[in-house]
Design a protein around this motif. Structure first.
Motif, mmCIF file in Angstrom:
data_model
loop_
_atom_site.group_PDB
_atom_site.id
_atom_site.type_symbol
_atom_site.label_atom_id
_atom_site.label_comp_id
_atom_site.label_asym_id
_atom_site.label_seq_id
_atom_site.Cartn_x
_atom_site.Cartn_y
_atom_site.Cartn_z
ATOM 1 N N ARG A 206 0.817 -1.208 0.000
ATOM 2 C CA ARG A 206 0.000 0.000 0.000
ATOM 3 C C ARG A 206 0.856 1.266 0.000
ATOM 4 O O ARG A 206 0.333 2.355 -0.192
ATOM 5 C CB ARG A 206 -0.917 0.005 1.221
ATOM 6 N N THR A 207 2.164 1.132 0.233
ATOM 7 C CA THR A 207 3.039 2.296 0.271
ATOM 8 C C THR A 207 3.202 2.879 -1.128
ATOM 9 O O THR A 207 3.545 2.169 -2.072
ATOM 10 C CB THR A 207 4.425 1.920 0.829
ATOM 11 N N ALA A 208 2.945 4.173 -1.247
ATOM 12 C CA ALA A 208 3.023 4.834 -2.556
ATOM 13 C C ALA A 208 3.628 6.220 -2.395
ATOM 14 O O ALA A 208 3.210 6.989 -1.539
ATOM 15 C CB ALA A 208 1.639 4.940 -3.192
ATOM 16 N N ALA A 209 4.608 6.521 -3.211
ATOM 17 C CA ALA A 209 5.226 7.847 -3.216
ATOM 18 C C ALA A 209 6.024 7.998 -4.496
ATOM 19 O O ALA A 209 6.374 7.015 -5.155
ATOM 20 C CB ALA A 209 6.130 8.053 -2.002
ATOM 21 N N ALA A 210 6.291 9.235 -4.855
ATOM 22 C CA ALA A 210 7.145 9.553 -5.997
ATOM 23 C C ALA A 210 7.914 10.816 -5.659
ATOM 24 O O ALA A 210 7.622 11.482 -4.662
ATOM 25 C CB ALA A 210 6.313 9.734 -7.268
ATOM 26 N N ALA A 211 8.892 11.135 -6.462
ATOM 27 C CA ALA A 211 9.653 12.374 -6.310
ATOM 28 C C ALA A 211 9.323 13.254 -7.505
ATOM 29 O O ALA A 211 9.654 12.910 -8.644
ATOM 30 C CB ALA A 211 11.155 12.080 -6.240
ATOM 31 N N GLY A 212 8.637 14.370 -7.232
ATOM 32 C CA GLY A 212 8.083 15.181 -8.307
ATOM 33 C C GLY A 212 9.082 15.736 -9.287
ATOM 34 O O GLY A 212 8.708 16.136 -10.397
ATOM 35 N N GLY A 213 10.351 15.770 -8.928
ATOM 36 C CA GLY A 213 11.343 16.314 -9.834
ATOM 37 C C GLY A 213 11.608 15.456 -11.049
ATOM 38 O O GLY A 213 12.103 15.947 -12.066
ATOM 39 N N CYS A 214 11.268 14.159 -10.966
ATOM 40 C CA CYS A 214 11.550 13.244 -12.084
ATOM 41 C C CYS A 214 10.593 12.061 -12.017
ATOM 42 O O CYS A 214 10.812 11.128 -11.238
ATOM 43 C CB CYS A 214 13.005 12.773 -12.017
ATOM 44 N N VAL A 215 9.533 12.110 -12.830
ATOM 45 C CA VAL A 215 8.548 11.025 -12.872
ATOM 46 C C VAL A 215 8.282 10.674 -14.330
ATOM 47 O O VAL A 215 7.786 11.507 -15.096
ATOM 48 C CB VAL A 215 7.222 11.423 -12.198
ATOM 49 N N LEU A 216 8.629 9.451 -14.715
ATOM 50 C CA LEU A 216 8.258 8.944 -16.034
ATOM 51 C C LEU A 216 6.940 8.210 -15.874
ATOM 52 O O LEU A 216 6.847 7.240 -15.119
ATOM 53 C CB LEU A 216 9.331 8.009 -16.587
#
Length: 393
Positions: A206-216
């Protein structure tokens, strides 16, 4: 002193659990997963979307790296000028003429309507422009991010090899000034503690995260998940994007970058303070109870160990000093890999309680700003707590 002994024991137990039970968050070996090239003629089309607001100071160090991407397939860059007053759009066009490389389109969507953050309104505009090119992937990257020449190739290859709907890299932030050395590695360390990278890439987690500086992001996935419309009010848009994609059954991945760097400087404590305080209370869902729990948790985990060690040594309580010292030792040991990743000296590890204390104060200040009506302020815009808005047709 007896009470402090028991509190120190709880703090040590918390650190032992963090060491072994929180997805090994402290390890820094989560890098791009194994990948293979699609082969000649099989590279999918990609559109790069760059939202930019008053970024003239950093654009010369970032935009040329995007235009110079060594990508075997069709790729194009869309820079969306979000109401800049410093000539960001004009400078982008000049850099494109001077550097060449990938085609660049500079556009402006105008001011965001109610219910939208400026960045996500710009991203929406960029994605709409990109859809006319029918890309298979969208690279959403910030205007302060510099990419190695093979960055796009590596991201696409990783996404295709692993079957990921979104692949995100936590760009290596700038670490030059004293305050950057103290605060920046800890920022990434705390982020990984909240969102262990190993769990993010695991199917069923269920863990979800991204780094907005680089998302493909796969374009089809973006359309199906209604990105960015579904998250248009999000101040912490990268985590909101990842949750939306994963909540819809998408497979996502996040790891540390080797050759993707932020060129934005934060030389003074005030610069870093504003960066954290603008969104910290939003991370806590604007809840006073969650804020209270967060402050208590930070104090227990990060501040109690050095206090217990010093108080125990002064009062002659061996148990208190030992428990506090062991907790502090585990804390410093888990921080060392992040310091190595940022090429910083190991003697900074024992200073983590001081940095955590700063983050505690930044978080409280973020809540105070919100209740004073300043909300999440960024580049002349202030975003209060998101309220319900009508769904778009």
């Amino acid at each position: 002193m007896n009470a402090l002994v028991w509190i120190s024991a709880v703090s040590l137990a918390a650190w032992l659990w963090l060491l072994l039970g929180q997805g090994f968050f402290w390890r820094t070996d989560v890098r791009l997963p194994p990948r293979r090239d699609p082969g000649p003629g099989a590279w999918p089309p990609v559109c790069v979307v760059v939202p930019a607001r008053d970024e003239a100071a950093v654009l010369p160090a970032s935009l040329p790296s995007l235009l110079a991407q060594d990508y075997p397939g069709r790729a194009e860059v869309f820079l969306v000028d979000d109401g800049s007053t410093d000539g960001t759009g004009r400078l982008a066009r000049e850099l494109s003429l001077g550097v060449g490389g990938l085609p660049l389109t500079v556009s402006s969507p105008g001011e965001p309507p109610p219910g939208w953050t400026g960045k996500l309104w710009a991203v929406r505009h960029g994605i709409e422009l990109a859809r006319a090119r029918e890309p298979e992937y969208l690279l959403l990257t910030d205007a302060d991010i510099a990419h190695a020449p093979d960055s796009l190739r590596e991201l696409v290859a990783a996404a295709r090899t692993g079957g990921f709907d979104a692949v995100s890299l936590m760009a290596r932030l700038r670490v030059a000034s004293l305050w950057e050395r103290l605060v920046v590695p800890a920022f990434v360390y705390f982020f990984a503690q909240l969102y262990p990278f190993r769990r993010i890439g695991r199917r069923g987690s269920r863990t979800a995260a991204a780094a907005g500086g680089c998302v493909l992001l796969r374009a089809e996935t973006a359309g199906r998940a209604r990105i960015p419309e579904a998250i248009r009010q999000a101040v912490i848009d990268d985590v909101a994007l990842a949750r939306t994609v994963k909540g819809g059954g998408g497979h996502i991945w996040l790891g540390l970058a080797d050759r993707v760097d932020s060129v934005r400087p934060y030389p003074r404590l005030g610069d870093l303070w504003r960066m954290v305080a603008r969104s910290a209370y939003a991370q806590l869902r604007h809840s006073p109870l969650v804020l209270l729990g967060t402050v208590a948790g930070l104090a227990l985990v990060y501040l109690v160990p050095p206090v217990a060690l010093i108080a125990g040594a002064v009062a002659g309580s061996v148990g208190c000093a030992v428990l506090g010292g062991l907790a502090w030792l585990v804390m410093a040991g888990t921080y060392l890999p992040m310091l190595r990743y940022y090429r910083q000296p190991p003697w900074l590890a024992p200073l983590l309680p001081f940095t955590a204390g700063l983050y505690l104060l930044m978080t409280v200040d973020s809540a105070v700003r919100h209740h004073r009506g300043r909300g999440a302020a960024w580049k002349g815009r202030t975003y209060a707590r998101p309220e319900a808005v009508p769904e778009e047709g």
